[in-house]
Motif scaffolding. Structure first.
Motif, PDB file in Angstrom:
ATOM      1  N   PHE A  90       0.848  -1.205   0.000  1.00 16.03           N
ATOM      2  CA  PHE A  90       0.000   0.000   0.000  1.00 16.03           C
ATOM      3  C   PHE A  90       0.875   1.243   0.000  1.00 16.03           C
ATOM      4  O   PHE A  90       0.646   2.185  -0.781  1.00 16.03           O
ATOM      5  CB  PHE A  90      -0.932   0.015   1.231  1.00 16.03           C
ATOM      6  N   HIS A 127       0.977   4.178  -2.995  1.00 14.62           N
ATOM      7  CA  HIS A 127       0.699   5.616  -2.835  1.00 14.62           C
ATOM      8  C   HIS A 127       1.974   6.452  -3.011  1.00 14.62           C
ATOM      9  O   HIS A 127       1.919   7.538  -3.591  1.00 14.62           O
ATOM     10  CB  HIS A 127       0.033   5.880  -1.484  1.00 14.62           C
ATOM     11  N   ILE A 178       2.586   7.113  -6.629  1.00 14.45           N
ATOM     12  CA  ILE A 178       1.739   8.197  -7.156  1.00 14.45           C
ATOM     13  C   ILE A 178       2.363   9.542  -6.799  1.00 14.45           C
ATOM     14  O   ILE A 178       2.536  10.403  -7.661  1.00 14.45           O
ATOM     15  CB  ILE A 178       0.304   8.112  -6.577  1.00 14.45           C
ATOM     16  N   MET A 179       2.728   9.693  -5.518  1.00 13.73           N
ATOM     17  CA  MET A 179       3.279  10.975  -5.054  1.00 13.73           C
ATOM     18  C   MET A 179       4.605  11.297  -5.752  1.00 13.73           C
ATOM     19  O   MET A 179       4.873  12.450  -6.078  1.00 13.73           O
ATOM     20  CB  MET A 179       3.475  10.955  -3.537  1.00 13.73           C
ATOM     21  N   ASP A 180       5.423  10.278  -5.967  1.00 13.02           N
ATOM     22  CA  ASP A 180       6.731  10.493  -6.609  1.00 13.02           C
ATOM     23  C   ASP A 180       6.636  10.486  -8.134  1.00 13.02           C
ATOM     24  O   ASP A 180       7.654  10.648  -8.807  1.00 13.02           O
ATOM     25  CB  ASP A 180       7.719   9.385  -6.203  1.00 13.02           C
ATOM     26  N   ASN A 236      -6.661   7.561 -10.031  1.00  9.68           N
ATOM     27  CA  ASN A 236      -7.805   7.421  -9.131  1.00  9.68           C
ATOM     28  C   ASN A 236      -7.929   6.010  -8.586  1.00  9.68           C
ATOM     29  O   ASN A 236      -8.116   5.798  -7.392  1.00  9.68           O
ATOM     30  CB  ASN A 236      -9.104   7.820  -9.848  1.00  9.68           C
ATOM     31  N   ILE A 260      -5.225   5.429  -6.030  1.00  9.23           N
ATOM     32  CA  ILE A 260      -5.527   5.960  -4.694  1.00  9.23           C
ATOM     33  C   ILE A 260      -6.482   5.021  -3.966  1.00  9.23           C
ATOM     34  O   ILE A 260      -6.236   4.598  -2.836  1.00  9.23           O
ATOM     35  CB  ILE A 260      -6.146   7.375  -4.797  1.00  9.23           C
ATOM     36  N   CYS A 295       3.790   7.043   7.559  1.00 10.08           N
ATOM     37  CA  CYS A 295       3.235   8.242   6.898  1.00 10.08           C
ATOM     38  C   CYS A 295       4.053   9.477   7.268  1.00 10.08           C
ATOM     39  O   CYS A 295       4.359  10.315   6.411  1.00 10.08           O
ATOM     40  CB  CYS A 295       1.778   8.477   7.299  1.00 10.08           C
ATOM     41  N   GLN A 344       7.286   9.469   5.371  1.00  4.25           N
ATOM     42  CA  GLN A 344       7.086   9.870   3.974  1.00  4.25           C
ATOM     43  C   GLN A 344       6.922  11.389   3.875  1.00  4.25           C
ATOM     44  O   GLN A 344       7.438  12.020   2.959  1.00  4.25           O
ATOM     45  CB  GLN A 344       5.867   9.136   3.390  1.00  4.25           C
ATOM     46  N   GLN A 345       6.199  11.989   4.847  1.00  5.56           N
ATOM     47  CA  GLN A 345       6.032  13.445   4.832  1.00  5.56           C
ATOM     48  C   GLN A 345       7.381  14.143   5.030  1.00  5.56           C
ATOM     49  O   GLN A 345       7.700  15.100   4.332  1.00  5.56           O
ATOM     50  CB  GLN A 345       5.045  13.879   5.925  1.00  5.56           C
ATOM     51  N   MET A 367       9.291  14.023   1.869  1.00  6.78           N
ATOM     52  CA  MET A 367       8.814  15.028   0.904  1.00  6.78           C
ATOM     53  C   MET A 367       9.258  16.435   1.337  1.00  6.78           C
ATOM     54  O   MET A 367       9.660  17.247   0.507  1.00  6.78           O
ATOM     55  CB  MET A 367       7.284  14.964   0.768  1.00  6.78           C
ATOM     56  N   PRO A 399       4.951  15.775  11.682  1.00 10.87           N
ATOM     57  CA  PRO A 399       5.177  17.005  10.905  1.00 10.87           C
ATOM     58  C   PRO A 399       3.871  17.743  10.616  1.00 10.87           C
ATOM     59  O   PRO A 399       2.896  17.113  10.193  1.00 10.87           O
ATOM     60  CB  PRO A 399       5.811  16.479   9.610  1.00 10.87           C
ATOM     61  N   LEU A 401       1.816  17.333   7.469  1.00 17.79           N
ATOM     62  CA  LEU A 401       0.955  16.154   7.369  1.00 17.79           C
ATOM     63  C   LEU A 401      -0.365  16.362   8.115  1.00 17.79           C
ATOM     64  O   LEU A 401      -1.424  15.912   7.649  1.00 17.79           O
ATOM     65  CB  LEU A 401       1.691  14.934   7.945  1.00 17.79           C
ATOM     66  N   MET A 439     -10.111  12.395  -6.322  1.00 17.62           N
ATOM     67  CA  MET A 439     -10.521  11.572  -7.471  1.00 17.62           C
ATOM     68  C   MET A 439     -11.524  12.313  -8.353  1.00 17.62           C
ATOM     69  O   MET A 439     -11.475  12.206  -9.576  1.00 17.62           O
ATOM     70  CB  MET A 439     -11.126  10.250  -6.985  1.00 17.62           C
ATOM     71  N   ASN A 445      -0.397  15.591  -3.350  1.00 19.54           N
ATOM     72  CA  ASN A 445       0.412  14.615  -2.610  1.00 19.54           C
ATOM     73  C   ASN A 445       0.119  14.655  -1.117  1.00 19.54           C
ATOM     74  O   ASN A 445      -0.067  13.607  -0.481  1.00 19.54           O
ATOM     75  CB  ASN A 445       1.904  14.864  -2.857  1.00 19.54           C
ATOM     76  N   LEU A 459      -1.519  11.671   1.320  1.00 25.58           N
ATOM     77  CA  LEU A 459      -0.846  11.193   2.533  1.00 25.58           C
ATOM     78  C   LEU A 459      -1.615  11.559   3.805  1.00 25.58           C
ATOM     79  O   LEU A 459      -1.718  10.740   4.727  1.00 25.58           O
ATOM     80  CB  LEU A 459       0.579  11.760   2.577  1.00 25.58           C
TER      81      LEU A 459
END
Lengths: 330, 330
Positions: free
Chosen positions: A79, A83, A86-88, A106, A109, A147, A150-151, A154, B29, B32, B87, B106, B110
């Motif tokens: 998962f 996601h 998609i973000m990258d 879509n 997601i 999560c 990942q934030q 980014m 963060p 987020l 979406m 993005n 997230l």
């Protein structure tokens, strides 16, 4: 029934792959579940579930009891890949079209969302219901931290200065906590003592950080034949890896500026850029610093493994896999 | 401590809003969690959590015990709105910029992911740990069905023929099951009997479907002063609502073709289009069919409410709220 033997890495991978094959997502609507089957079929080393099973196996032989939780961890991992891709805007995943390329953003997601829910669904299938609240607690903590990692990752892309401590925290959150939480769950399902479950979790957390540092090192210094990805990929993408951040700490102002320039100027000649950055890395001897800190994490990891109160022979497989992961197979 | 009184709708909304205010997402963060606080601050009627609390209140007075689960349901609902808005490329949510517009896609993906995880986190805070596995089971089923409903909804956009039964299933999944699962959880937290928990769940499922059918009717026939959304919005967007699907079933071939043409031709004059479609609706008297089926669902709902084994006076508030929702306040 328990067969009173330790399982080999291969046998654990096979047991797990069999479980995946038996639990395909065959329900309707197909448009939602096809991408789930697709990403789960792309393979990978199944490292997280296998480590969870190995953790179980430290304390008990009936590893099948940990298969639902192992699948939960693998579904969650996929998962997050789905996601993240998609973000990258990543076009490929394991050499195949990423889900959002093949099925659209879509669906990507939404299929990712349903995977996250199914991770909980499989966790819930663990036979001992009395530990389900504990498993959910551990899993939630990990999921939130992934999560957050990942934030931070980014955030770092656009952040002028990234502290090394913040980078280490980010890779811990993004990579290591899932290994740690998974192995801790495996131990609890096997009925391990609290202290031992904590030790295996810390083993995994530190191995995970070491593994990511190793990955940073191999991006520049890896053998193109053995390294799974393109050598220099991080450099081309201007990723703020440990090598970059440590170099910025070690270098004089002129060298620092040169590196910052290389990382902020668009380039057409990737090989030249890789070589120029590598030259700067070598000037400050950053590799030895990276190897040193990686070894520090490895030492902490193995100290925790040593501290676990089970016969030494039961730990051999974990040592062996760790050595493999660190590229030290004999 | 229990105060042995029934709570009013207003007081339940206030109790819930106070809980939200006390549980802001203040951790790092910020990038987020800011979007999480933002979407939760946009308000709305808090229908789902209030219904969950009302369900609890059927069986017990200490509604505070159901607040974590009520928040879980509200977080989940807002997670699904957040990802749906991405979406659907919806620019606005409750009259304010949607999360993906304000913070980027993005971050929207997230932050939605972490909300889904926090829904489980709050569910886990329910004080009676022995029912946590049951709550997770109910919640997971709902969460999966909501994703499936959203997928069917997306499928229908490009599908030439949509059966009315498939449409009813879609609105059940996308809207009604969350009400049903939430109220069922409220009942279980209050210690209700299995049969009563099932009745309240079926009450909510059928009220939810009726509510969505009411929404379809109001889109065309609502009072612009009272209807929260723009009248005719579904028609402009060519949405395959119950009115459209039932008209296609009732109409002769010429009328059917006229409606299909209106729905597939780009238009510049929205008012003309709304009027033309409404004229066709009226020709086949589709409103009465829609009202009829809505009443059928309402009847089933109230039969289930009647069957619940608690004093009638405890059910009054739910009747009152249902009447309000159906626009029949006296």
């Amino acid at each position: 029934m328990s067969n009173r033997t330790l399982h080999s890495i291969d046998s654990l991978q096979n047991v797990f792959q069999k479980y995946i094959n038996e639990h395909k997502f065959t329900h309707e609507p197909q448009a939602l579940y096809d991408p789930v089957n697709y990403i789960l079929s792309l393979g990978g080393k199944r490292l997280r579930p296998v480590l969870l099973l190995m953790s179980y196996n430290l304390f008990d032989d009936e590893v099948e009891r940990a298969l639902p939780a192992a699948f939960a961890v693998e579904i969650f991992h996929n998962f997050s890949l789905l996601h993240d891709d998609i973000m990258d805007e990543a076009p490929l995943r394991r050499g195949k079209p990423a889900v959002h390329i093949k099925y659209g953003t879509n669906t990507g997601i939404l299929s990712g969302d349903v995977m996250l829910i199914y991770a909980y669904e499989y966790l819930l299938k663990t036979d001992d219901k009395t530990i389900v609240p504990l498993l959910f607690e551990l899993f939630n903590k990990v999921a939130i931290e992934v999560c957050e990692g990942q934030q931070y990752d980014m955030n770092f892309e656009t952040q002028a200065v990234v502290e090394i401590s913040a980078y280490l925290k980010m890779i811990e959150l993004k990579t290591a906590v899932l290994l740690a939480g998974g192995m801790q769950m495996g131990a609890h399902i096997a009925g391990a003592e609290e202290a031992d479950a904590k030790h295996i979790s810390e083993f995994a957390r530190n191995i995970g950080i070491a593994f990511q540092l190793q990955d940073d090192i191999l991006d520049t210094y890896g053998d193109p034949e053995k390294f799974g990805k393109k050598v220099g990929g991080d450099i081309v993408q201007n990723k703020k890896t440990y090598l970059v951040l440590k170099t910025l700490e070690l270098a004089d102002d002129t060298t620092k500026e040169a590196l910052n320039n290389l990382m902020s100027t668009p380039t057409t000649d990737e090989t030249a850029k890789i070589n120029a950055v590598k030259k700067i890395f070598n000037e400050v001897n950053v590799r030895s610093h990276a190897e040193k800190i990686k070894e520090d994490y490895l030492k902490i990891a193995f100290d925790h493994l040593d501290a676990i109160n089970v016969p030494n022979e039961r730990k051999q497989l974990l040592r062996q896999l760790s050595e493999q992961l660190m590229g030290r197979e004999s």
